[in-house]
Design a protein around this motif. Structure first.
Motif, PDB file in Angstrom:
ATOM      1  N   ARG A  69       0.818  -1.216   0.000  1.00  0.00           N
ATOM      2  CA  ARG A  69       0.000   0.000   0.000  1.00  0.00           C
ATOM      3  C   ARG A  69       0.849   1.262   0.000  1.00  0.00           C
ATOM      4  O   ARG A  69       0.459   2.277  -0.573  1.00  0.00           O
ATOM      5  CB  ARG A  69      -0.927   0.006   1.222  1.00  0.00           C
ATOM      6  N   GLU A  70       2.028   1.208   0.610  1.00  0.00           N
ATOM      7  CA  GLU A  70       2.873   2.400   0.629  1.00  0.00           C
ATOM      8  C   GLU A  70       3.346   2.787  -0.772  1.00  0.00           C
ATOM      9  O   GLU A  70       3.733   3.933  -1.015  1.00  0.00           O
ATOM     10  CB  GLU A  70       4.086   2.200   1.548  1.00  0.00           C
ATOM     11  N   CYS A  71       3.309   1.808  -1.686  1.00  0.00           N
ATOM     12  CA  CYS A  71       3.692   2.093  -3.075  1.00  0.00           C
ATOM     13  C   CYS A  71       2.528   2.635  -3.890  1.00  0.00           C
ATOM     14  O   CYS A  71       2.728   3.149  -4.995  1.00  0.00           O
ATOM     15  CB  CYS A  71       4.228   0.827  -3.744  1.00  0.00           C
ATOM     16  N   CYS A  72       1.319   2.512  -3.359  1.00  0.00           N
ATOM     17  CA  CYS A  72       0.113   2.857  -4.111  1.00  0.00           C
ATOM     18  C   CYS A  72      -0.373   4.262  -3.749  1.00  0.00           C
ATOM     19  O   CYS A  72      -1.573   4.499  -3.614  1.00  0.00           O
ATOM     20  CB  CYS A  72      -0.981   1.825  -3.811  1.00  0.00           C
ATOM     21  N   SER A  73       0.557   5.184  -3.618  1.00  0.00           N
ATOM     22  CA  SER A  73       0.228   6.541  -3.210  1.00  0.00           C
ATOM     23  C   SER A  73       0.396   7.521  -4.358  1.00  0.00           C
ATOM     24  O   SER A  73       1.036   7.221  -5.372  1.00  0.00           O
ATOM     25  CB  SER A  73       1.138   6.977  -2.048  1.00  0.00           C
ATOM     26  N   PHE A  74      -0.140   8.711  -4.158  1.00  0.00           N
ATOM     27  CA  PHE A  74      -0.022   9.753  -5.178  1.00  0.00           C
ATOM     28  C   PHE A  74       1.436  10.120  -5.418  1.00  0.00           C
ATOM     29  O   PHE A  74       1.884  10.215  -6.568  1.00  0.00           O
ATOM     30  CB  PHE A  74      -0.817  10.991  -4.749  1.00  0.00           C
ATOM     31  N   SER A  75       2.190  10.336  -4.343  1.00  0.00           N
ATOM     32  CA  SER A  75       3.581  10.768  -4.507  1.00  0.00           C
ATOM     33  C   SER A  75       4.437   9.687  -5.162  1.00  0.00           C
ATOM     34  O   SER A  75       5.325   9.995  -5.963  1.00  0.00           O
ATOM     35  CB  SER A  75       4.183  11.163  -3.153  1.00  0.00           C
ATOM     36  N   ASN A  76       4.161   8.421  -4.855  1.00  0.00           N
ATOM     37  CA  ASN A  76       4.914   7.358  -5.510  1.00  0.00           C
ATOM     38  C   ASN A  76       4.549   7.283  -6.993  1.00  0.00           C
ATOM     39  O   ASN A  76       5.394   6.968  -7.836  1.00  0.00           O
ATOM     40  CB  ASN A  76       4.650   6.006  -4.848  1.00  0.00           C
ATOM     41  N   GLY A  77       3.289   7.563  -7.311  1.00  0.00           N
ATOM     42  CA  GLY A  77       2.892   7.614  -8.711  1.00  0.00           C
ATOM     43  C   GLY A  77       3.679   8.674  -9.466  1.00  0.00           C
ATOM     44  O   GLY A  77       4.131   8.441 -10.598  1.00  0.00           O
ATOM     45  N   GLU A  78       3.861   9.839  -8.845  1.00  0.00           N
ATOM     46  CA  GLU A  78       4.654  10.890  -9.477  1.00  0.00           C
ATOM     47  C   GLU A  78       6.111  10.461  -9.628  1.00  0.00           C
ATOM     48  O   GLU A  78       6.758  10.753 -10.638  1.00  0.00           O
ATOM     49  CB  GLU A  78       4.558  12.180  -8.664  1.00  0.00           C
ATOM     50  N   HIS A  79       6.615   9.783  -8.614  1.00  0.00           N
ATOM     51  CA  HIS A  79       8.000   9.293  -8.646  1.00  0.00           C
ATOM     52  C   HIS A  79       8.210   8.342  -9.825  1.00  0.00           C
ATOM     53  O   HIS A  79       9.162   8.493 -10.604  1.00  0.00           O
ATOM     54  CB  HIS A  79       8.324   8.592  -7.324  1.00  0.00           C
ATOM     55  N   VAL A  80       7.329   7.366  -9.959  1.00  0.00           N
ATOM     56  CA  VAL A  80       7.471   6.387 -11.036  1.00  0.00           C
ATOM     57  C   VAL A  80       7.217   7.037 -12.390  1.00  0.00           C
ATOM     58  O   VAL A  80       7.881   6.714 -13.380  1.00  0.00           O
ATOM     59  CB  VAL A  80       6.518   5.192 -10.817  1.00  0.00           C
TER      60      VAL A  80
END
Length: 236
Positions: A69-80
């Protein structure tokens, strides 16, 4: 004003870290491509190699995103998304002759990232999500990412309860209740056959301008090295 400046400085530092991390990944790609070219590997085989590499990246990034779940965040989406943009630029720079359609191998993680960063999720319809935002994802994958999503930056919400209910209905109709049916298969087998690669080669690929070593020129046992190789002879 001070708080805004501090926030901007933190965001800038974060972007620099992201850029460095993806830059290191691209450096590995650069090294591999340089070695392949130095070995005069035919373009058709190079394409198959990088398609397999990007398929591996796609499966692992996508599965980790839907499992944690920590990978399924808005900021991680921007990172990827930032990283994928750099990868796309690298593929374009490398050229279609050696990359082929490698970019397509990343279509699942690209769709997932598109969902994470898209705005106004509660207003999105299921039809819009399935056909415009994430056309590659199954209903199981869409339901998983919708229920795992969280916004660690702006505190926005995921899709509406109505859309979630429609997703559950579609899953029930498809009889897909497996707890891990949303994961991609990690298939390590080669995605091509030797005959398929040969069919995409021509005689120029076999005569890449590699000079015969001086010590072997004219030697009877190595005379074959000075002959032109023909695809037809290999496939006969």
């Amino acid at each position: 004003a001070r708080q805004a400046a501090a926030a901007a400085a933190v965001a800038d530092a974060h972007q620099q870290v992201i850029g460095k991390a993806w830059g290191e990944i691209l450096a590995v790609f650069d090294s591999l491509l340089a070695k392949v070219k130095a070995a005069h590997v035919p373009d058709a085989l190079t394409q198959a190699l990088f398609k397999q590499l990007f398929s591996f990246v796609n499966v692992n990034l996508f599965n980790q995103l839907l499992l944690r779940r920590e990978c399924c965040s808005f900021s991680n989406g921007e990172h990827v998304r930032t990283g994928l943009s750099q990868v796309e630029g690298w593929i374009v720079a490398a050229g279609p002759d050696v990359m082929g359609d490698s970019w397509d191998e990343l279509r699942f993680i690209r769709n997932a990232v598109q969902f994470l960063v898209i705005g106004n999720k509660p207003r999105r319809t299921l039809d819009e999500i399935q056909n415009d935002i994430c056309p590659e994802l199954s209903i199981q994958q869409l339901y998983r990412i919708s229920t795992m999503y969280w916004d660690d930056r702006y505190n926005t919400e995921t899709v509406s309860s109505e859309v979630l209910a429609k997703m559950k209905q579609q899953m029930a109709e498809a009889n897909s209740s497996s707890s891990h049916s949303f994961l991609l298969d990690d298939d390590a087998t080669l995605p091509f056959q030797a005959a398929e690669v040969l069919s995409n080669l021509d005689d120029r690929d076999l005569n890449a301008g590699i000079a015969v070593p001086q010590a072997l020129r004219g030697a009877g046992d190595y005379a074959f090295l000075e002959k032109d190789l023909k695809i037809a002879a290999m496939t006969a």
